[in-house]
Every structure is written in structure tokens, then in C-alpha cells.
Scaffold this motif. Structure first.
Motif, PDB file in Angstrom:
ATOM      1  N   ILE A   1       0.828  -1.212   0.000  1.00 51.11           N
ATOM      2  CA  ILE A   1       0.000   0.000   0.000  1.00 51.11           C
ATOM      3  C   ILE A   1       0.859   1.258   0.000  1.00 51.11           C
ATOM      4  CG2 ILE A   1      -1.576   1.343   1.470  1.00 51.11           C
ATOM      5  CD1 ILE A   1      -2.963  -1.364   2.115  1.00 51.11           C
ATOM      6  N   LEU A   2       1.909   1.280   0.793  1.00 50.25           N
ATOM      7  CA  LEU A   2       2.807   2.444   0.848  1.00 50.25           C
ATOM      8  C   LEU A   2       3.376   2.779  -0.525  1.00 50.25           C
ATOM      9  CD1 LEU A   2       4.413   4.479   2.697  1.00 50.25           C
ATOM     10  CD2 LEU A   2       6.230   2.753   2.716  1.00 50.25           C
ATOM     11  N   VAL A   3       3.653   1.757  -1.317  1.00 51.81           N
ATOM     12  CA  VAL A   3       4.290   1.955  -2.625  1.00 51.81           C
ATOM     13  C   VAL A   3       3.347   2.658  -3.607  1.00 51.81           C
ATOM     14  CG1 VAL A   3       5.310   0.779  -4.622  1.00 51.81           C
ATOM     15  CG2 VAL A   3       5.939   0.088  -2.300  1.00 51.81           C
ATOM     16  N   TYR A   4       2.036   2.444  -3.452  1.00 53.03           N
ATOM     17  CA  TYR A   4       1.099   3.175  -4.307  1.00 53.03           C
ATOM     18  C   TYR A   4       1.295   4.679  -4.134  1.00 53.03           C
ATOM     19  CZ  TYR A   4      -1.564  -1.065  -5.438  1.00 53.03           C
ATOM     20  OH  TYR A   4      -1.956  -2.291  -5.918  1.00 53.03           O
ATOM     21  N   CYS A   5       1.467   5.122  -2.871  1.00 52.35           N
ATOM     22  CA  CYS A   5       1.725   6.538  -2.595  1.00 52.35           C
ATOM     23  C   CYS A   5       3.055   6.978  -3.198  1.00 52.35           C
ATOM     24  CB  CYS A   5       1.761   6.796  -1.088  1.00 52.35           C
ATOM     25  SG  CYS A   5       0.249   6.424  -0.214  1.00 52.35           S
ATOM     26  N   LEU A   6       4.076   6.164  -2.979  1.00 54.43           N
ATOM     27  CA  LEU A   6       5.413   6.500  -3.457  1.00 54.43           C
ATOM     28  C   LEU A   6       5.459   6.626  -4.978  1.00 54.43           C
ATOM     29  CD1 LEU A   6       7.492   4.231  -1.067  1.00 54.43           C
ATOM     30  CD2 LEU A   6       7.640   6.723  -1.202  1.00 54.43           C
ATOM     31  N   LYS A   7       4.731   5.765  -5.659  1.00 58.53           N
ATOM     32  CA  LYS A   7       4.704   5.836  -7.123  1.00 58.53           C
ATOM     33  C   LYS A   7       4.155   7.178  -7.602  1.00 58.53           C
ATOM     34  CE  LYS A   7       4.317   0.976  -8.568  1.00 58.53           C
ATOM     35  NZ  LYS A   7       3.470   0.006  -9.300  1.00 58.53           N
ATOM     36  N   THR A   8       3.067   7.618  -6.977  1.00 58.04           N
ATOM     37  CA  THR A   8       2.456   8.881  -7.384  1.00 58.04           C
ATOM     38  C   THR A   8       3.349  10.065  -7.057  1.00 58.04           C
ATOM     39  OG1 THR A   8       0.272   7.903  -7.006  1.00 58.04           O
ATOM     40  CG2 THR A   8       0.374  10.298  -7.201  1.00 58.04           C
ATOM     41  N   LEU A   9       3.935  10.054  -5.864  1.00 56.36           N
ATOM     42  CA  LEU A   9       4.840  11.137  -5.475  1.00 56.36           C
ATOM     43  C   LEU A   9       6.041  11.206  -6.410  1.00 56.36           C
ATOM     44  CD1 LEU A   9       4.757  10.663  -1.600  1.00 56.36           C
ATOM     45  CD2 LEU A   9       3.798  12.599  -2.866  1.00 56.36           C
TER      46      LEU A   9
ATOM     47  N   LYS B   1       6.131  10.270  -9.546  1.00 52.92           N
ATOM     48  CA  LYS B   1       5.716  10.707 -10.882  1.00 52.92           C
ATOM     49  C   LYS B   1       5.481  12.208 -10.952  1.00 52.92           C
ATOM     50  CE  LYS B   1       3.327   6.477 -12.374  1.00 52.92           C
ATOM     51  NZ  LYS B   1       1.979   5.913 -12.665  1.00 52.92           N
ATOM     52  N   SER B   2       5.122  12.814  -9.824  1.00 50.70           N
ATOM     53  CA  SER B   2       4.733  14.218  -9.844  1.00 50.70           C
ATOM     54  C   SER B   2       5.921  15.147 -10.051  1.00 50.70           C
ATOM     55  CB  SER B   2       4.035  14.595  -8.541  1.00 50.70           C
ATOM     56  OG  SER B   2       3.762  15.980  -8.513  1.00 50.70           O
ATOM     57  N   GLU B   3       5.764  16.067 -10.979  1.00 50.62           N
ATOM     58  CA  GLU B   3       6.809  17.068 -11.228  1.00 50.62           C
ATOM     59  C   GLU B   3       6.855  18.110 -10.117  1.00 50.62           C
ATOM     60  OE1 GLU B   3       5.768  20.142 -14.293  1.00 50.62           O
ATOM     61  OE2 GLU B   3       4.055  18.794 -14.658  1.00 50.62           O
ATOM     62  N   TYR B   4       5.852  18.106  -9.242  1.00 46.91           N
ATOM     63  CA  TYR B   4       5.773  19.108  -8.180  1.00 46.91           C
ATOM     64  C   TYR B   4       6.433  18.658  -6.874  1.00 46.91           C
ATOM     65  CZ  TYR B   4       2.449  21.297 -11.319  1.00 46.91           C
ATOM     66  OH  TYR B   4       1.861  21.885 -12.413  1.00 46.91           O
TER      67      TYR B   4
END
Length: 234
Positions: free
Chosen positions: A31-39, A41-44
């Protein structure tokens, strides 16, 4: 610069599982990795600081390598006695790389449905404000009861909002707000990440939250997320 503090120090006691909820694997991904993937990917988001118990550090490092998420990883912070004390530990540890005018982006490792759009809206929403919090309107009638048995008053539903994570703050102001609460001993009583900012007079911007951005707290929440993951909607 924006540094994300990803909170992953919770024990998950309400789940009744052998391991904390944020480390449960769903469709082959913790579950933690789902968050990490999005973070990642984000250019921000420039860097990521993870608050996690030491016993999970090796496992998290392994996942970072396995899923190619090492580039933005800054380091680990120790969990505190409360969620807010965990945040303060993270704020202290990122001090070496941020300036007072930079942004800190606080998110829960047990909210895996964070979106790139929410990150973008949070950062853009900082213009002219000291912080940003996504909120949801109240759908039900809301009552005030001091004893939990009798209604004292009816609250105005259109003036009541439910806060979510992520929460974004100007680093220097938010760090000082939390240090002040630590020094007074009040930090242990803080219930929400935005509370220290409000108490310090920081100007917080409300943006639209996301119903899907729920926190996995109970088995029902986990089952809901499993269905979403299985349907490939993420």
C-alpha cells in the motif's frame, strides 16, 4: 522546492492484522508503494522523507529499488508518540535541505489513492496562502453534543468540512508552529495536521477533496481498496 513527508509509522491496530496496514500487499504492491509511485511521478515533488519504524527500513529500501523509486528518496525519520510528533520529526530532519520559503507536503502512507491532479492542485493552491488542505463537504446533518447523549445545537452543514491529506504548508512557518506546541507540551493533543497552522494564525486555503482519497483504517476500507486495485482503476 517541495519535500513530501510520507507518514508510515502507524501500527494499524484497528485493522487487527499482523503487520501495519501500509505494508499490506494489494495486487502485488505494498500500500505504501502506491503513494510512493504517485509522489515520484509528480513534477511538483522534489524529495520524499519517509517516517517509518526502523524495523521496516530495509523492506522499504528494497521496495524503492524493486519499483524504481529511489531518485527522490531523501531519508527516514523516526515515528513520534503521536502523528503530529512524527510530522515534527520529519520537519526537523528535512531542515538540512529546505529553506523557510519552501513547501512541505504531508501525506499518509495509508492513503494510496493520491492523484497527480491532487498534488498539482495543492501546490498551485499555495499562491497567496500559508497552506492548503483538501476538504469534503458534509452530506449529513451535523449536531453538537457535549455529553454524547443529548443534542446541544444544530451546526450549519455548509460551514462544516471534513479535512483530508495531503496537506501543504510553507515550511518555516509550519515548523515554528509545531516547535511552539512541542515547547508548551500541547503537541500531544493535536488531532489534525492543519491544527498547528490554524493555531499559529497561518492562512489556510481550502480546496476540493476527493472521495476516493480515503484512508485505510478498517478491514472494510482495505476491502474497498482491494476492489479498486483489482479493477485496475488506478
Amino acid at each position: 522546492m517541495t519535500v513530501a513527508i510520507l507518514l508510515s509509522g502507524g501500527k494499524g491496530s484497528r485493522m487487527g492484522t499482523d503487520i501495519p496496514k501500509q505494508y499490506i500487499t494489494v495486487e502485488g504492491v505494498p500500500i505504501l508503494v502506491y503513494c510512493l509511485k504517485t509522489l515520484n511521478k509528480s513534477e511538483y515533488i522534489d524529495k520524499i522523507q519517509i517516517v517509518a519504524d526502523k524495523q521496516w527500513h530495509d523492506g522499504i529500501i528494497g521496495w524503492l529499488s524493486q519499483f524504481g523509486l529511489e531518485d527522490k528518496f531523501l531519508g527516514f525519520s523516526a515515528p513520534g508518540a503521536t502523528r503530529q510528533e512524527s510530522i515534527l520529526n520529519g520537519l526537523r530532519d528535512i531542515r538540512r535541505v529546505v529553506s523557510d520559503d519552501d513547501f512541505v507536503f504531508v501525506h499518509d502512507g495509508a492513503r494510496p489513492l493520491l492523484t497527480l491532479a491532487m498534488i498539482e492542485e495543492s501546490i498551485h493552491g499555495m499562491k497567496g496562502y500559508d497552506g492548503v488542505i483538501p476538504v469534503l463537504p458534509m452530506k449529513d446533518t451535523v449536531y453538537m453534543s457535549k455529553d454524547g447523549e443529548c443534542i446541544d445545537s444544530l451546526l450549519k452543514r455548509d460551514e462544516i468540512f471534513a479535512g483530508q491529506a495531503p496537506e501543504t504548508f510553507i515550511y518555516g512557518k509550519y515548523f515554528e508552529a509545531n516547535k511552539t506546541l512541542e515547547e508548551s507540551g500541547e503537541i500531544a493533543n493535536i488531532k489534525g495536521s492543519t491544527e498547528p497552522a490554524v493555531m499559529a494564525g497561518m492562512r489556510m486555503h481550502l480546496i476540493d477533496g476527493d472521495e476516493r482519497n480515503f484512508k485505510i483504517t478498517t478491514k472494510t476500507d482495505l476491502e474497498r481498496f482491494e476492489e479498486i486495485a483489482k479493477s485496475r482503476e488506478i
